[in-house]
Design a protein around this motif. Structure first.
Motif, mmCIF file in Angstrom:
data_model
loop_
_atom_site.group_PDB
_atom_site.id
_atom_site.type_symbol
_atom_site.label_atom_id
_atom_site.label_comp_id
_atom_site.label_asym_id
_atom_site.label_seq_id
_atom_site.Cartn_x
_atom_site.Cartn_y
_atom_site.Cartn_z
ATOM 1 N N PRO A 152 -34.552 91.496 12.809
ATOM 2 C CA PRO A 152 -34.430 91.143 14.228
ATOM 3 C C PRO A 152 -34.042 89.682 14.430
ATOM 4 C CG PRO A 152 -36.735 91.321 13.607
ATOM 5 C CD PRO A 152 -35.944 91.804 12.428
ATOM 6 N N LEU A 153 -33.343 89.438 15.522
ATOM 7 C CA LEU A 153 -33.007 88.075 15.912
ATOM 8 C C LEU A 153 -34.276 87.244 16.064
ATOM 9 C CD1 LEU A 153 -30.328 88.867 18.632
ATOM 10 C CD2 LEU A 153 -29.924 87.506 16.581
ATOM 11 N N ASP A 220 -15.531 91.033 22.445
ATOM 12 C CA ASP A 220 -15.455 91.128 20.984
ATOM 13 C C ASP A 220 -16.793 91.346 20.292
ATOM 14 O OD1 ASP A 220 -16.515 88.487 21.076
ATOM 15 O OD2 ASP A 220 -14.515 87.620 20.992
ATOM 16 N N THR A 221 -17.904 91.229 21.006
ATOM 17 C CA THR A 221 -19.211 91.549 20.420
ATOM 18 C C THR A 221 -19.819 92.791 21.071
ATOM 19 O OG1 THR A 221 -19.678 89.249 19.827
ATOM 20 C CG2 THR A 221 -21.566 90.741 20.008
ATOM 21 N N GLU A 250 -27.030 91.192 26.392
ATOM 22 C CA GLU A 250 -27.876 90.468 25.436
ATOM 23 C C GLU A 250 -29.324 90.953 25.520
ATOM 24 O OE1 GLU A 250 -25.650 86.091 25.416
ATOM 25 O OE2 GLU A 250 -27.157 86.569 26.943
ATOM 26 N N THR A 251 -29.802 91.140 26.742
ATOM 27 C CA THR A 251 -31.186 91.559 26.935
ATOM 28 C C THR A 251 -31.400 92.992 26.458
ATOM 29 O OG1 THR A 251 -31.399 90.071 28.825
ATOM 30 C CG2 THR A 251 -33.002 91.869 28.663
ATOM 31 N N ALA A 252 -30.420 93.844 26.689
ATOM 32 C CA ALA A 252 -30.542 95.244 26.275
ATOM 33 C C ALA A 252 -30.606 95.380 24.761
ATOM 34 C CB ALA A 252 -29.381 96.064 26.831
ATOM 35 N N ASP A 253 -29.965 94.463 24.050
ATOM 36 C CA ASP A 253 -29.987 94.474 22.576
ATOM 37 C C ASP A 253 -30.754 93.241 22.098
ATOM 38 O OD1 ASP A 253 -29.361 95.275 19.936
ATOM 39 O OD2 ASP A 253 -27.647 93.913 19.908
ATOM 40 N N ARG A 254 -31.983 93.160 22.541
ATOM 41 C CA ARG A 254 -32.779 91.946 22.338
ATOM 42 C C ARG A 254 -32.913 91.567 20.864
ATOM 43 N NH1 ARG A 254 -36.380 88.712 24.803
ATOM 44 N NH2 ARG A 254 -38.140 87.934 23.594
ATOM 45 N N ASP A 258 -28.077 96.545 17.312
ATOM 46 C CA ASP A 258 -26.835 97.218 17.669
ATOM 47 C C ASP A 258 -25.638 96.274 17.601
ATOM 48 O OD1 ASP A 258 -28.143 99.610 18.129
ATOM 49 O OD2 ASP A 258 -28.482 99.178 20.257
ATOM 50 N N ARG A 259 -25.824 95.029 18.045
ATOM 51 C CA ARG A 259 -24.746 94.035 18.065
ATOM 52 C C ARG A 259 -25.221 92.783 17.330
ATOM 53 N NH1 ARG A 259 -20.260 96.943 19.710
ATOM 54 N NH2 ARG A 259 -20.925 98.395 21.333
ATOM 55 N N PRO A 260 -25.152 92.786 16.004
ATOM 56 C CA PRO A 260 -25.628 91.623 15.240
ATOM 57 C C PRO A 260 -24.904 90.348 15.673
ATOM 58 C CG PRO A 260 -25.218 93.487 13.786
ATOM 59 C CD PRO A 260 -24.659 93.866 15.122
ATOM 60 N N ARG A 261 -25.659 89.266 15.834
ATOM 61 C CA ARG A 261 -25.101 88.005 16.271
ATOM 62 C C ARG A 261 -26.024 86.881 15.843
ATOM 63 N NH1 ARG A 261 -27.310 91.037 20.365
ATOM 64 N NH2 ARG A 261 -28.608 89.989 21.939
ATOM 65 N N HIS A 262 -25.581 85.646 16.042
ATOM 66 C CA HIS A 262 -26.332 84.499 15.551
ATOM 67 C C HIS A 262 -27.559 84.180 16.407
ATOM 68 C CE1 HIS A 262 -23.559 83.516 12.380
ATOM 69 N NE2 HIS A 262 -22.547 83.569 13.216
#
Length: 277
Positions: A152-153, A220-221, A250-254, A258-262
């Motif tokens: 998780p982030l 793109d994300t 962003e909040t939906a994929d807290r 689902d959308r890996p990001r930094h």
């Protein structure tokens, strides 16, 4: 040229490291580059650097508004370098920014791209994203390892991966074969992606959106829409609505599975330029 803008700091962040400005015929968006937990050799942070760079860009435009955009940026970088002479400006993690600039005259739209802040244009009814893809190309293998999406982030493992990625990214910053951003080395300006587009004729630019990656991630994300859909949204409902949609995604994929990001949230900035009738 009619310009509409919106910018918003990431939720929970006290400083917005993005900036947007219009000065005469020039419009720009800039995104401060953060080096997580790495020594920068500088007492200033990305938010300070981006604000100073915008101030110095305004001065450069006043001095020579018709000069090539790369020269205007080069002069601004040199001036900001003089604003913090006591700092270790050769450190690869010194405060920096991506840059997206446009300048309109009666017939043409000049543009400059440095880093991952894209320019999306509507030319003759066709949407096209103009990008400096050197960062994505150089960083792709590092990103694949850092953003596996299996933790998780914000977790300790995620934070450790981001620091490792930042260390590896330092080696690519402002180097041939790597990628270029505005920092303390004025040579970066000469390495920017530049071009000229028509403002009249069948391929004329009718709309242009300058975006930081905290806004372009809508496409793109998160895949909320394509570039044409993004342009239509910011034209019909305003740049602020694009940022609102990004915040909801962003909040939906807290946790970022689902959308890996930094990071969970990012500063987001949009400037929409409209031309013609």
């Amino acid at each position: 040229m009619i310009v509409t803008t919106a910018t918003e700091a990431a939720p929970g962040r006290p400083d917005n490291e993005d900036q947007v400005f219009q000065h005469g015929p020039v419009v720009g968006v800039l995104d401060g580059v953060t080096a997580p937990d790495l020594p920068t050799g500088c007492v200033h942070g990305p938010a300070w650097y981006v604000r100073r760079l915008v101030t110095r860009l305004r001065e450069s435009i006043d001095d020579a508004s018709d000069a090539p955009l790369a020269l205007l940026l080069e002069q601004a970088v040199i001036r900001v370098r003089g604003d913090h002479p006591g700092c270790e400006l050769d450190n690869p993690s010194t405060p920096a920014a991506t840059v997206c600039l446009v300048r309109a005259d009666a017939e043409h739209l000049d543009y400059l791209l440095l880093g991952d802040s894209p320019l999306v244009v509507d030319r003759g009814g066709r949407a096209e994203a103009l990008t400096d893809d050197r960062f994505d190309t150089a960083y792709a293998p590092i990103r694949a390892e850092a953003l596996r999406g299996d933790v998780p982030l914000g977790s300790a493992e995620h934070v450790a991966r981001q620091r490792t990625a930042a260390l590896r990214k330092r080696e690519l910053t402002n180097t041939p074969g790597g990628y270029w951003i505005a920092a303390a080395d004025p040579r970066a300006a000469a390495n920017a992606v530049t071009g000229r587009l028509p403002l009249s004729g069948p391929d004329a630019v009718r709309r242009a959106a300058l975006l930081t990656d905290g806004a372009s991630c809508a496409v793109d994300t998160f895949g909320l829409f394509d570039w044409a859909g993004l342009l239509d949204l910011v034209t019909e409902q305003g740049p602020g609505e694009l940022i609102r949609r990004v915040r909801a995604a962003e909040t939906a994929d807290r946790d970022g599975y689902d959308r890996p990001r930094h990071k969970r949230h990012d500063d987001a900035t949009v400037a929409l330029c409209r031309f013609g009738a």
